[in-house]
Write a protein that holds these residues in place. Sequence first.
Motif, PDB file in Angstrom:
ATOM      1  N   TYR A 163      18.543  15.399  -8.068  1.00 44.47           N
ATOM      2  CA  TYR A 163      18.908  15.764  -6.701  1.00 44.47           C
ATOM      3  C   TYR A 163      17.883  15.218  -5.712  1.00 44.47           C
ATOM      4  O   TYR A 163      18.233  14.633  -4.683  1.00 44.47           O
ATOM      5  CB  TYR A 163      18.994  17.279  -6.584  1.00 44.47           C
ATOM      6  CG  TYR A 163      19.905  17.774  -5.494  1.00 44.47           C
ATOM      7  CD1 TYR A 163      21.283  17.815  -5.674  1.00 44.47           C
ATOM      8  CD2 TYR A 163      19.396  18.211  -4.275  1.00 44.47           C
ATOM      9  CE1 TYR A 163      22.123  18.278  -4.680  1.00 44.47           C
ATOM     10  CE2 TYR A 163      20.228  18.671  -3.273  1.00 44.47           C
ATOM     11  CZ  TYR A 163      21.595  18.704  -3.485  1.00 44.47           C
ATOM     12  OH  TYR A 163      22.432  19.147  -2.494  1.00 44.47           O
ATOM     13  N   GLY A 164      16.602  15.406  -6.043  1.00 45.18           N
ATOM     14  CA  GLY A 164      15.556  14.904  -5.157  1.00 45.18           C
ATOM     15  C   GLY A 164      15.504  13.398  -5.108  1.00 45.18           C
ATOM     16  O   GLY A 164      15.411  12.795  -4.035  1.00 45.18           O
ATOM     17  N   GLN A 165      15.572  12.742  -6.278  1.00 44.91           N
ATOM     18  CA  GLN A 165      15.464  11.283  -6.284  1.00 44.91           C
ATOM     19  C   GLN A 165      16.712  10.643  -5.686  1.00 44.91           C
ATOM     20  O   GLN A 165      16.635   9.567  -5.086  1.00 44.91           O
ATOM     21  CB  GLN A 165      15.209  10.762  -7.693  1.00 44.91           C
ATOM     22  CG  GLN A 165      16.397  10.737  -8.612  1.00 44.91           C
ATOM     23  CD  GLN A 165      16.089  10.030  -9.936  1.00 44.91           C
ATOM     24  OE1 GLN A 165      14.946   9.924 -10.338  1.00 44.91           O
ATOM     25  NE2 GLN A 165      17.125   9.562 -10.589  1.00 44.91           N
ATOM     26  N   ASN A 166      17.872  11.279  -5.791  1.00 44.18           N
ATOM     27  CA  ASN A 166      19.083  10.706  -5.198  1.00 44.18           C
ATOM     28  C   ASN A 166      19.013  10.718  -3.674  1.00 44.18           C
ATOM     29  O   ASN A 166      19.512   9.796  -3.013  1.00 44.18           O
ATOM     30  CB  ASN A 166      20.326  11.455  -5.679  1.00 44.18           C
ATOM     31  CG  ASN A 166      20.650  11.160  -7.132  1.00 44.18           C
ATOM     32  OD1 ASN A 166      20.123  10.215  -7.714  1.00 44.18           O
ATOM     33  ND2 ASN A 166      21.513  11.965  -7.731  1.00 44.18           N
ATOM     34  N   GLY A 183      15.649  23.011   3.611  1.00 41.24           N
ATOM     35  CA  GLY A 183      14.940  24.139   3.006  1.00 41.24           C
ATOM     36  C   GLY A 183      14.342  23.786   1.661  1.00 41.24           C
ATOM     37  O   GLY A 183      14.076  22.614   1.360  1.00 41.24           O
ATOM     38  N   ASP A 184      14.163  24.801   0.827  1.00 39.77           N
ATOM     39  CA  ASP A 184      13.469  24.616  -0.444  1.00 39.77           C
ATOM     40  C   ASP A 184      14.156  23.592  -1.342  1.00 39.77           C
ATOM     41  O   ASP A 184      13.503  22.730  -1.940  1.00 39.77           O
ATOM     42  CB  ASP A 184      13.392  25.949  -1.199  1.00 39.77           C
ATOM     43  CG  ASP A 184      12.532  26.969  -0.478  1.00 39.77           C
ATOM     44  OD1 ASP A 184      11.980  26.640   0.584  1.00 39.77           O
ATOM     45  OD2 ASP A 184      12.406  28.105  -0.980  1.00 39.77           O
ATOM     46  N   ASN A 185      15.471  23.699  -1.485  1.00 38.08           N
ATOM     47  CA  ASN A 185      16.167  22.945  -2.531  1.00 38.08           C
ATOM     48  C   ASN A 185      16.479  21.491  -2.180  1.00 38.08           C
ATOM     49  O   ASN A 185      16.920  20.738  -3.056  1.00 38.08           O
ATOM     50  CB  ASN A 185      17.455  23.674  -2.931  1.00 38.08           C
ATOM     51  CG  ASN A 185      17.164  24.901  -3.760  1.00 38.08           C
ATOM     52  OD1 ASN A 185      16.206  24.930  -4.528  1.00 38.08           O
ATOM     53  ND2 ASN A 185      17.965  25.938  -3.607  1.00 38.08           N
ATOM     54  N   ASP A 186      16.267  21.109  -0.945  1.00 41.20           N
ATOM     55  CA  ASP A 186      16.382  19.680  -0.628  1.00 41.20           C
ATOM     56  C   ASP A 186      15.030  19.097  -0.212  1.00 41.20           C
ATOM     57  O   ASP A 186      14.932  17.905   0.067  1.00 41.20           O
ATOM     58  CB  ASP A 186      17.427  19.426   0.471  1.00 41.20           C
ATOM     59  CG  ASP A 186      17.080  20.080   1.801  1.00 41.20           C
ATOM     60  OD1 ASP A 186      16.107  20.855   1.845  1.00 41.20           O
ATOM     61  OD2 ASP A 186      17.793  19.842   2.782  1.00 41.20           O
ATOM     62  N   VAL A 214       9.332  12.676   4.708  1.00 39.69           N
ATOM     63  CA  VAL A 214      10.212  13.844   4.685  1.00 39.69           C
ATOM     64  C   VAL A 214       9.780  14.795   5.792  1.00 39.69           C
ATOM     65  O   VAL A 214       8.616  15.192   5.857  1.00 39.69           O
ATOM     66  CB  VAL A 214      10.143  14.556   3.321  1.00 39.69           C
ATOM     67  CG1 VAL A 214      11.052  15.776   3.303  1.00 39.69           C
ATOM     68  CG2 VAL A 214      10.501  13.589   2.197  1.00 39.69           C
ATOM     69  N   ALA A 215      10.722  15.145   6.665  1.00 36.00           N
ATOM     70  CA  ALA A 215      10.443  16.077   7.763  1.00 36.00           C
ATOM     71  C   ALA A 215      11.313  17.312   7.574  1.00 36.00           C
ATOM     72  O   ALA A 215      12.529  17.264   7.795  1.00 36.00           O
ATOM     73  CB  ALA A 215      10.717  15.420   9.116  1.00 36.00           C
ATOM     74  N   ASN A 216      10.698  18.398   7.152  1.00 32.25           N
ATOM     75  CA  ASN A 216      11.431  19.635   6.889  1.00 32.25           C
ATOM     76  C   ASN A 216      11.662  20.400   8.182  1.00 32.25           C
ATOM     77  O   ASN A 216      10.718  20.697   8.922  1.00 32.25           O
ATOM     78  CB  ASN A 216      10.638  20.493   5.894  1.00 32.25           C
ATOM     79  CG  ASN A 216      11.307  21.817   5.610  1.00 32.25           C
ATOM     80  OD1 ASN A 216      11.080  22.786   6.319  1.00 32.25           O
ATOM     81  ND2 ASN A 216      12.118  21.855   4.572  1.00 32.25           N
ATOM     82  N   LEU A 217      12.919  20.734   8.457  1.00 27.47           N
ATOM     83  CA  LEU A 217      13.262  21.358   9.742  1.00 27.47           C
ATOM     84  C   LEU A 217      12.591  22.723   9.913  1.00 27.47           C
ATOM     85  O   LEU A 217      12.150  23.067  11.013  1.00 27.47           O
ATOM     86  CB  LEU A 217      14.779  21.508   9.862  1.00 27.47           C
ATOM     87  CG  LEU A 217      15.584  20.208   9.970  1.00 27.47           C
ATOM     88  CD1 LEU A 217      17.068  20.512  10.119  1.00 27.47           C
ATOM     89  CD2 LEU A 217      15.112  19.372  11.166  1.00 27.47           C
ATOM     90  N   VAL A 235      22.363  15.660   3.912  1.00 26.38           N
ATOM     91  CA  VAL A 235      23.643  16.348   4.136  1.00 26.38           C
ATOM     92  C   VAL A 235      23.495  17.859   4.002  1.00 26.38           C
ATOM     93  O   VAL A 235      24.409  18.605   4.392  1.00 26.38           O
ATOM     94  CB  VAL A 235      24.731  15.844   3.169  1.00 26.38           C
ATOM     95  CG1 VAL A 235      25.087  14.397   3.440  1.00 26.38           C
ATOM     96  CG2 VAL A 235      24.323  16.051   1.711  1.00 26.38           C
ATOM     97  N   THR A 236      22.373  18.320   3.475  1.00 21.89           N
ATOM     98  CA  THR A 236      22.122  19.757   3.324  1.00 21.89           C
ATOM     99  C   THR A 236      21.657  20.414   4.619  1.00 21.89           C
ATOM    100  O   THR A 236      21.562  21.639   4.671  1.00 21.89           O
ATOM    101  CB  THR A 236      21.050  19.973   2.242  1.00 21.89           C
ATOM    102  OG1 THR A 236      20.006  19.016   2.422  1.00 21.89           O
ATOM    103  CG2 THR A 236      21.641  19.791   0.850  1.00 21.89           C
ATOM    104  N   THR A 237      21.361  19.614   5.642  1.00 23.08           N
ATOM    105  CA  THR A 237      20.929  20.211   6.914  1.00 23.08           C
ATOM    106  C   THR A 237      22.147  20.749   7.659  1.00 23.08           C
ATOM    107  O   THR A 237      23.103  20.011   7.910  1.00 23.08           O
ATOM    108  CB  THR A 237      20.206  19.173   7.803  1.00 23.08           C
ATOM    109  OG1 THR A 237      21.051  18.030   7.956  1.00 23.08           O
ATOM    110  CG2 THR A 237      18.902  18.747   7.172  1.00 23.08           C
ATOM    111  N   PRO A 238      22.134  22.026   8.015  1.00 17.80           N
ATOM    112  CA  PRO A 238      23.317  22.613   8.660  1.00 17.80           C
ATOM    113  C   PRO A 238      23.475  22.215  10.116  1.00 17.80           C
ATOM    114  O   PRO A 238      24.540  22.393  10.705  1.00 17.80           O
ATOM    115  CB  PRO A 238      23.056  24.120   8.543  1.00 17.80           C
ATOM    116  CG  PRO A 238      21.565  24.236   8.526  1.00 17.80           C
ATOM    117  CD  PRO A 238      21.054  23.009   7.821  1.00 17.80           C
TER     118      PRO A 238
END
Length: 863
Positions: free
Chosen positions: A485-488, A503-506, A574-577, A671-674
Amino acid sequence: MLYKPKELVNKKMNLLIGVGVFLFSLLIYYLTLARSLSFWDAGEYITCGSILGIPHPPGNPFYILLGRFFAIFSFGIPHAQVINFLSSLFSALAIMFTYFFSVKFVSMWIKPKEEYKAFLVGIGAAVYTAFSFTFWTNAIEAEVYSGLAFIINLIVWLTMIWLQKSEKLSHQNILLLIIYIFFLGFGIHQTSLQIAPAVLFIITYPMLKDHFKESKFWGKIVGYLVGIILIYVIFNQIGEEAQLPALAKYMFALAFIAILYYYLHEQVSNKAWILALVFFAIGLSTHIFLLIRSEFRPFINEGHPHNIELFTDYVLRRQYGPTSMFERRASFFYQMKDQFLTYFSWQFFHAETIARWFKAPVQFINTIGNFLVLFLGIIGGWFQYKKNKHSFAYFFAFFFMSSIAMIYVMNLSDAEVRVRDYFFTTAYNFWTFWMALGSLALIELIKPKLPKIILAIFLIALPVVNLASQYFIHDRSRELIALDYGQNILNSLDENAIVFTNGDNDTFPVWYAQAVYDPFAKEHIHPAQISDTISINVKDQPLIQPTETTKKIIKKAMDYKNEQCSGIRKDVTVANLSLLNTPWYIKQLRDLEGVEFNLAESHIDLCQENPSSALYPRPVRDDKQLTIKGATPADDFTVTFKKGEVLYVKDLAVIQIIKDNYGKRPIYFAVTTPDAIGFEQHLQNEGMVDRLVPTKGKNQFNMQRLITNIDSVYSYRGINDDSIYKDRNMKRLLNNYGAAFMRTSQFAHYQKDYDIAIKYMKKALDFIETKHRFYPSLSKLYLEASTSDLENIDKTFEYLKQAVYYDRDNRNLLSAVYMIAEKTEEIERGLALLEMMEGYQDSTLIENFRRRLLNLQSTNDEN
């Protein structure tokens, strides 16, 4: 009636069994151990252990230091595996001490010739705990709760050892060791202190037990409790006004210590009190690591606790907001029923697995399993009370503090982002002692020999059944889904890209893939080979033209990452919201990750405090247009923020990053960002990421890149392997792969390439949990394919048969079957398809279409 444990006669046998329990549980944990990261916090903990990073508050410093120690001496074994194994080792040690403390509690009433009963209870409790749902999960991935379990069980055992040896508070060296372990454990997880009141109760019990029948004694106890609570409430209010949210906790602790000192200063020497403070400080000293290491700014440096102010905020978890057990975040009834008891019902006898074995309803098996767990535990508690009330009082104190008190103190909300079963693992661990004791009680209560033997076999088999039922769902030995998931996400991106995650999982899987060498990881950098399965018209994308300044910043960032990290795609930022709400994270992206952020330092520092800061949260007063400048005028575009929208720090930070970096570096949203912060109509999907583009519109796709990614770049290891278990969280996240294949199917459908549309929709269903929702759409594709080329009769009916198979209760298919059978003159095939729909459609309608086809057949025969 003894009020303390007895010395065992057969110490050697006790030790051998304890070691055996440890080795057996460790072996099972090793066989099911995750070989890479898992979702949630495991990826972050592995990464921080590997690079000596700073994880999310409050930091778990002792765990990170241990993880780093294991990583240094890994002897070529991947860091993920050795740090995961640290959890297995901790858990197996916790199981060994579950056995040891269980024996100690039972020893308070058994005769020397009956020591085997204590051994059996200890083995039962240990095996039940070792292979309970949450405990086993924590044992096979990098998680702090395995270390917490070891610390707590060790303290319980040491407390019973002290009780056994002590006379009038003697053997204070053991008490000092307990204090040290408590606060060393605090560096693994702060809830190590959850059983401290129970330990204190047991220490003072011998002095207090003779006063329990005195009303004056209970009056003092109530008075002290009321006084301490008042101190907490008063200083909580003072702390809020003085912006010292932890003040109430400190005053609560000081008041408690003052009462202890008042009553115990004659029995406990001043030297012991001083040593207690020394061991308290030494135990907490692992936290100094956070202060020192943060100054060197490692790749993961959450909270950046490099000075006293930030360090204090970090350890006290202030970024999560103030919490108080007196201001309930949900009703206690909800917290008990929907959280504690619900999680409890998951722990033993996995219902789905056992239901498959016996071909029985899951609910029935679940009810039986929960009844057994509850019944055995209650019988065990009653049996302990009857045998030795002191033993029961000690153990009940531990259970109460880890269950009822823990529920109250943790005060979980009714809107948690994930299940929080791990907070109550200690209580479930303690309950297994009563389950094992309950088994012994039932065997002793049954007198006839044959029923006793049958019951004994049944009760001894229960822990084995529990282990067997849980094995499949805990076997992570071949699961690489989180790594992929992370490498994709990373491998979707152009070189030197910036990607916003949620969040955590992406985020944690991406950080892990960048920072930690993993032999299972695969790196890919576009451009890749263009797919030739579909004719595609690709829209122009924004020109990326880095300035000389940008190139220097990127080079500096790469030098930093090459020094810090050993993984793949270190070129990506990587910029985490969520973290973009904090000044320290914005500065880390700016200073170390190559992100241009052209705002004055003061605006960043005061972003959450000063309304004059450009990053201070604010509502949009009037519709506001913002022009984003690209490398060329053709790439410029405008976004509009509507009146009334509220822009938070993270939103304003995203806008600033896009303004300063667009056209210089590729920019994406996972795509995981809402929420794309107003840029939703300028996103072009490429699989697991959406690229920021100047063109405006809904549902934009770069089909060339999308197909290349999903067909050639992404890894899907284990997803279609039914022998690898996927939990609810995995299945939810895998839907994002399904969505990518669905988009490709829709595009092919638009081009009327039905074979490709069907192919990608069927692939999509491999990743989607609720497949049945899409069967009507797949059926429609097959139907359209069948009517598009009636000359190829075999293919037409194969498509039509699939359409009927996936949507048998669709009335429109009745007329479609009739129409195609009529045009192709394949009446028998049409009748066979109508037969497939029997039981799903109205029988009168089916009979009507059958007659029409038979009439048509008669007419054809006559001609």
